[in-house]
Design a protein around this motif. Structure first.
Motif, PDB file in Angstrom:
ATOM      1  N   MET A   1      10.917   0.893  -3.489  1.00  0.00           N
ATOM      2  CA  MET A   1      10.849   2.345  -3.400  1.00  0.00           C
ATOM      3  C   MET A   1       9.594   2.783  -3.267  1.00  0.00           C
ATOM      4  N   GLU A   3       7.100   1.160  -2.164  1.00  0.00           N
ATOM      5  CA  GLU A   3       6.520   0.866  -1.015  1.00  0.00           C
ATOM      6  C   GLU A   3       6.691   1.870   0.060  1.00  0.00           C
ATOM      7  N   TYR A   4       7.739   2.866   0.036  1.00  0.00           N
ATOM      8  CA  TYR A   4       7.971   3.970   0.884  1.00  0.00           C
ATOM      9  C   TYR A   4       6.953   5.340   0.257  1.00  0.00           C
ATOM     10  N   THR A   8       3.195   7.226   2.381  1.00  0.00           N
ATOM     11  CA  THR A   8       3.543   8.612   2.661  1.00  0.00           C
ATOM     12  C   THR A   8       2.444   9.400   2.035  1.00  0.00           C
TER      13      THR A   8
END
Length: 103
Positions: A1, A3-4, A8
């Motif tokens: 999670m 990693e996203y 961003t």
């Protein structure tokens, strides 16, 4: 999670900073453009005043030659010309001083 979320979040921060600096640079450019525009308007007004004073002086001279004597018109026209010339020269000196003090 994460990693996203982290990439961003990083992209958002970088883009926000880029937009901030671009906006700041554009505001400075706009302020400089507005300042130059105000100077041009003032110069145009002084130039018009000078032209009108010259026209008034030419007319008074023509009337004096036609009548064969001078009247109050010529003195008034000379004073208007002198005032307009002094105002224009003061403007030019002000601009020259500002130009010398830049950067």
């Amino acid at each position: 999670m994460w990693e996203y979320i982290l990439p961003t979040l990083f992209e958002t921060i970088v883009l926000g900073m880029a937009v901030f600096y671009l906006q700041r640079r554009q505001k400075k450019r706009d302020a400089h453009t507005e300042e130059r525009s105000a100077i041009r308007r003032r110069e145009s007004l002084l130039n018009l005043q000078m032209t009108m004073a010259s026209s008034k002086l030419a007319y008074a001279t023509a009337v004096a030659i036609e009548r064969g004597k001078t009247n109050g018109e010529l003195k008034e026209a000379k004073e208007a010309y002198s005032e307009a010339r002094e105002a224009y020269l003061a403007f030019l000196n002000e601009q020259a001083a500002a130009h010398l003090l830049e950067d």
